[in-house]
Write an enzyme that holds these catalytic residues in place. Structure first.
Site, mmCIF file in Angstrom:
data_model
loop_
_atom_site.group_PDB
_atom_site.id
_atom_site.type_symbol
_atom_site.label_atom_id
_atom_site.label_comp_id
_atom_site.label_asym_id
_atom_site.label_seq_id
_atom_site.Cartn_x
_atom_site.Cartn_y
_atom_site.Cartn_z
ATOM 1 N N LYS A 1 -3.882 -8.501 2.725
ATOM 2 C CA LYS A 1 -3.690 -9.664 1.850
ATOM 3 C C LYS A 1 -4.562 -10.844 2.264
ATOM 4 O O LYS A 1 -4.710 -11.122 3.451
ATOM 5 C CB LYS A 1 -2.209 -10.045 1.880
ATOM 6 C CG LYS A 1 -1.799 -11.224 1.044
ATOM 7 C CD LYS A 1 -2.224 -11.150 -0.409
ATOM 8 C CE LYS A 1 -1.709 -9.913 -1.103
ATOM 9 N NZ LYS A 1 -2.326 -9.711 -2.438
ATOM 10 N N ALA B 1 0.800 -1.231 0.000
ATOM 11 C CA ALA B 1 0.000 0.000 0.000
ATOM 12 C C ALA B 1 0.838 1.289 0.000
ATOM 13 O O ALA B 1 0.647 2.146 -0.873
ATOM 14 C CB ALA B 1 -0.972 -0.039 1.172
ATOM 15 N N ASP C 1 -4.102 -2.541 3.609
ATOM 16 C CA ASP C 1 -4.289 -1.858 2.325
ATOM 17 C C ASP C 1 -5.369 -0.788 2.412
ATOM 18 O O ASP C 1 -5.408 0.129 1.590
ATOM 19 C CB ASP C 1 -4.650 -2.870 1.237
ATOM 20 C CG ASP C 1 -3.437 -3.729 0.945
ATOM 21 O OD1 ASP C 1 -3.272 -4.770 1.589
ATOM 22 O OD2 ASP C 1 -2.617 -3.312 0.100
ATOM 23 N N GLN D 1 4.332 -13.375 -1.579
ATOM 24 C CA GLN D 1 5.078 -12.194 -1.117
ATOM 25 C C GLN D 1 5.811 -12.496 0.192
ATOM 26 O O GLN D 1 6.844 -11.893 0.497
ATOM 27 C CB GLN D 1 4.121 -11.009 -0.897
ATOM 28 C CG GLN D 1 3.541 -10.420 -2.174
ATOM 29 C CD GLN D 1 2.238 -11.072 -2.587
ATOM 30 O OE1 GLN D 1 1.989 -12.238 -2.290
ATOM 31 N NE2 GLN D 1 1.384 -10.328 -3.269
HETATM 32 O O1 MRU Z 1 -1.009 -7.532 -3.409
HETATM 33 P P1 MRU Z 1 0.033 -6.829 -2.615
HETATM 34 O O2 MRU Z 1 1.333 -7.543 -2.576
HETATM 35 O O3 MRU Z 1 0.180 -5.385 -3.024
HETATM 36 O O4 MRU Z 1 -0.547 -6.838 -1.140
HETATM 37 C C1 MRU Z 1 0.154 -6.148 -0.145
HETATM 38 C C2 MRU Z 1 -0.406 -6.332 1.210
HETATM 39 O O5 MRU Z 1 -1.454 -6.906 1.399
HETATM 40 C C3 MRU Z 1 0.340 -5.686 2.325
HETATM 41 O O6 MRU Z 1 0.186 -6.410 3.502
HETATM 42 C C4 MRU Z 1 -0.215 -4.270 2.536
HETATM 43 O O7 MRU Z 1 -0.157 -3.549 1.352
HETATM 44 C C5 MRU Z 1 0.508 -3.531 3.594
HETATM 45 S S1 MRU Z 1 2.093 -3.016 3.058
HETATM 46 C C6 MRU Z 1 2.815 -2.081 4.235
#
Ligand code: MRU
Length: 339
Positions: free
Chosen positions: A245, A48, A235, A194
């Site tokens: 996520k 995010a 997010d 990830q």
């Molecule tokens: O699909 P992504 O890899 O962009 O998802 C990211 C996440 O869900 C993270 O946990 C979230 O963005 C927090 S990042 C500080």
């Protein structure tokens, strides 16, 4: 280098290509809005807060690339580019926050040159502030961790999800900087991994002890007393829920069952208290992400697939939200957070 930055010689966006990690560390450049949107959609840049910076730099890129003959035409083109960027990923609110903040900054521009200067200055401010805010958030969060704690995390809320330092992993970095011995359990985070590809990699780069598990092992490790605290990023935080996520909600239920504190670490820019859970679109991703592991087919190609990128954790499952303005225990009001 930072996760995402501006190349002042070429006036392009540069970023670490996160799809290649951990096998390859490669810096790529985006010189058009099309290439930036492709990079966001395919998660070359993701997380995010990093998306907030990508949105901001994207508006500046639109201003630099445009050949608009007049100020009005340029403003119009930049606004259209902003909408295109926002549409790439609907759930992470920081993306639209970054785009809108830079578009606001060009409202007072009197000519084309000022649009370029104002937009780039604001985008750079977003990036710099992200690092400062993560540091502050990290200090508040570190106070919640005890020497010897094992923290479980999901996905990647580390320096690669931000401009630098990280939110959930920033808290762990700050606690270790204070001399606390903190270990991490990282869930692999299917389907795009990830957790195994990025979180495990960046923690190991920093020599922070990390153990990788599959997402479905979280119940086992929590029941066995192997987890002291869970910290994840976000997010979008609405009045009633935290979007993060896919899989985060499951971990929150198990943590609640076992009395394990479940913390969210996120900057104030992730809050969207104008909305409730049901108002928010959850990004649905391609079926191929579940049908293939890399190039290897792992499901029948005609199987029906449901592949949401995020889930919503109800606020009652959240122990506290750690922000750059302090730690907030639900229920709380947005005015308390935005001091
Ligand atoms: O699909 P992504 O890899 O962009 O998802 C990211 C996440 O869900 C993270 O946990 C979230 O963005 C927090 S990042 C500080």
């Amino acid at each position: 280098m930072r996760t995402i930055d501006w190349d002042s010689k070429k006036n392009n966006i540069i970023m670490i290509d996160q799809t290649l990690l951990p096998g390859e560390y490669k810096i790529i450049e985006c010189d058009t809005i099309g290439s930036l949107c492709e990079a966001i959609k395919s998660l070359r840049v993701r997380g995010a807060p990093a998306l907030g910076a990508a949105g901001g730099f994207g508006v500046a890129l639109a201003a630099y690339r445009s050949n608009a003959p007049t100020l009005d035409v340029l403003i119009d083109e930049v606004a259209k580019a902003g909408k295109t960027i926002i549409s790439t990923r609907p759930t992470a609110v920081n993306l639209s926050w970054g785009v809108k903040r830079v578009i606001r900054a060009i409202e007072d521009a009197n000519n084309i040159k000022e649009v370029r200067v104002f937009s780039l200055d604001e985008a750079k401010a977003i990036a710099d502030e992200d690092v400062e805010k993560n540091r502050e958030l990290g200090r508040y969060g570190a106070a919640l961790l005890d020497d010897g704690d094992t923290v479980m995390t999901h996905c990647n809320a580390g320096r690669l999800a931000c401009v630098d330092w990280g939110t959930a992993l920033g808290v762990i970095r700050s606690a270790r900087e204070e001399g606390k011995d903190i270990k991490v359990i990282s869930c692999e985070t299917r389907p795009l991994n990830q957790g195994s590809r990025i979180t495990a990699w960046e923690l190991m780069e920093d020599k922070i002890p990390v153990t990788l598990i599959t997402d479905s092992m979280s119940g086992h490790v929590m029941r066995k007393g192997m987890v002291d605290k869970v910290i994840v990023g976000a997010d979008r935080i609405t009045q009633d829920a935290v979007f993060n996520k896919i899989g985060t909600y499951t971990h929150s239920v198990i943590a609640k069952e076992h009395g394990i504190p479940f913390y969210i670490a996120a900057p104030v820019s992730t809050f969207d208290f104008e909305h409730y859970e049901d108002d928010i679109e959850i990004e649905l991703r391609k079926p191929e992400e579940l049908m293939y592991f890399g190039k290897h087919q792992i499901a029948p190609l005609d199987v029906k697939v449901y592949n949401p990128a995020f889930d919503a954790t109800p606020m009652e499952n959240v122990t506290a939200v750690i922000t750059e303005n302090g730690v907030f225990y639900p229920p709380f009001l947005i005015d308390e957070v935005r001091i």
